[in-house]
Motif scaffolding. Structure first.
Motif, mmCIF file in Angstrom:
data_model
loop_
_atom_site.group_PDB
_atom_site.id
_atom_site.type_symbol
_atom_site.label_atom_id
_atom_site.label_comp_id
_atom_site.label_asym_id
_atom_site.label_seq_id
_atom_site.Cartn_x
_atom_site.Cartn_y
_atom_site.Cartn_z
ATOM 1 N N LYS A 56 113.305 -9.680 7.230
ATOM 2 C CA LYS A 56 112.608 -9.440 5.974
ATOM 3 C C LYS A 56 113.590 -8.987 4.903
ATOM 4 O O LYS A 56 114.496 -8.209 5.173
ATOM 5 C CB LYS A 56 111.553 -8.339 6.146
ATOM 6 C CG LYS A 56 110.422 -8.726 7.069
ATOM 7 C CD LYS A 56 109.427 -7.598 7.179
ATOM 8 C CE LYS A 56 108.250 -7.997 8.040
ATOM 9 N NZ LYS A 56 107.263 -6.920 8.133
ATOM 10 N N GLN B 246 106.919 -9.216 2.140
ATOM 11 C CA GLN B 246 108.280 -9.241 2.664
ATOM 12 C C GLN B 246 108.396 -10.397 3.630
ATOM 13 O O GLN B 246 107.527 -10.596 4.477
ATOM 14 C CB GLN B 246 108.604 -7.959 3.436
ATOM 15 C CG GLN B 246 109.078 -6.804 2.610
ATOM 16 C CD GLN B 246 109.430 -5.625 3.487
ATOM 17 O OE1 GLN B 246 108.544 -4.943 3.971
ATOM 18 N NE2 GLN B 246 110.715 -5.410 3.683
ATOM 19 N N VAL C 38 110.543 -10.936 -1.426
ATOM 20 C CA VAL C 38 110.191 -9.519 -1.436
ATOM 21 C C VAL C 38 109.495 -9.281 -2.767
ATOM 22 O O VAL C 38 109.950 -9.742 -3.809
ATOM 23 C CB VAL C 38 111.422 -8.600 -1.237
ATOM 24 C CG1 VAL C 38 112.429 -8.743 -2.351
ATOM 25 C CG2 VAL C 38 111.000 -7.157 -1.070
#
Length: 144
Positions: free
Chosen positions: A28, A56, A61
């Motif tokens: 992530k 994420q 993000v």
């Protein structure tokens, strides 16, 4: 043209990198806000601030827009400027075209590349900071 000097507290940077590497091992991307004091030819990163992350993934993000704006206002009220630092899950700390578009209005954008060396299997990280570039609109005119 000479590069801007960026000053960051070693402990704060190490702590951010630790969180970034932890997110990397979960595949992530990761992002935090930064409060920045601008000097002549330099920036001082005063504080890293964890953000509530809504999305994420390995190539995305996204943070809470309300929190983002509130922190931007808080920085201004403290006489500071606002920016962000986020990760790339590969060995390249240059901002992407998307990064430039998303960081318009920020004083500084940081990109922390995190990657694993294929030979040694050791995880590495590197942070570089950039001043966001303003996008230009291309206007194509008919040929005469």
């Amino acid at each position: 043209m000479q590069a801007m000097n960026i000053f960051v507290d070693a402990t704060q940077q190490r702590t951010f990198k630790r969180r970034a590497v932890a997110a990397f091992h979960k595949d992530k991307e990761y992002m935090e806000a930064i409060f920045v004091r601008r000097g002549v030819g330099e920036f001082h990163v005063v504080k890293f601030i964890k953000l509530k992350l809504l999305k994420q993934g390995p190539e995305i993000v996204d943070s809470d827009d309300v929190e983002y704006q509130a922190l931007k206002n808080e920085a201004k009220n403290l006489g500071l400027e606002f920016g962000t630092v986020h990760t790339h899950l590969y060995n390249d700390s240059a901002p992407s075209e998307w990064d430039h578009k998303e960081s318009v209005g920020e004083a500084l954008v940081g990109v922390c590349s995190v990657w694993t060396d294929e030979k040694t299997q050791k995880t590495h990280s590197r942070i570089d900071f950039w001043q966001p570039q303003l996008p230009c609109k291309l206007n194509v005119v008919p040929s005469k």
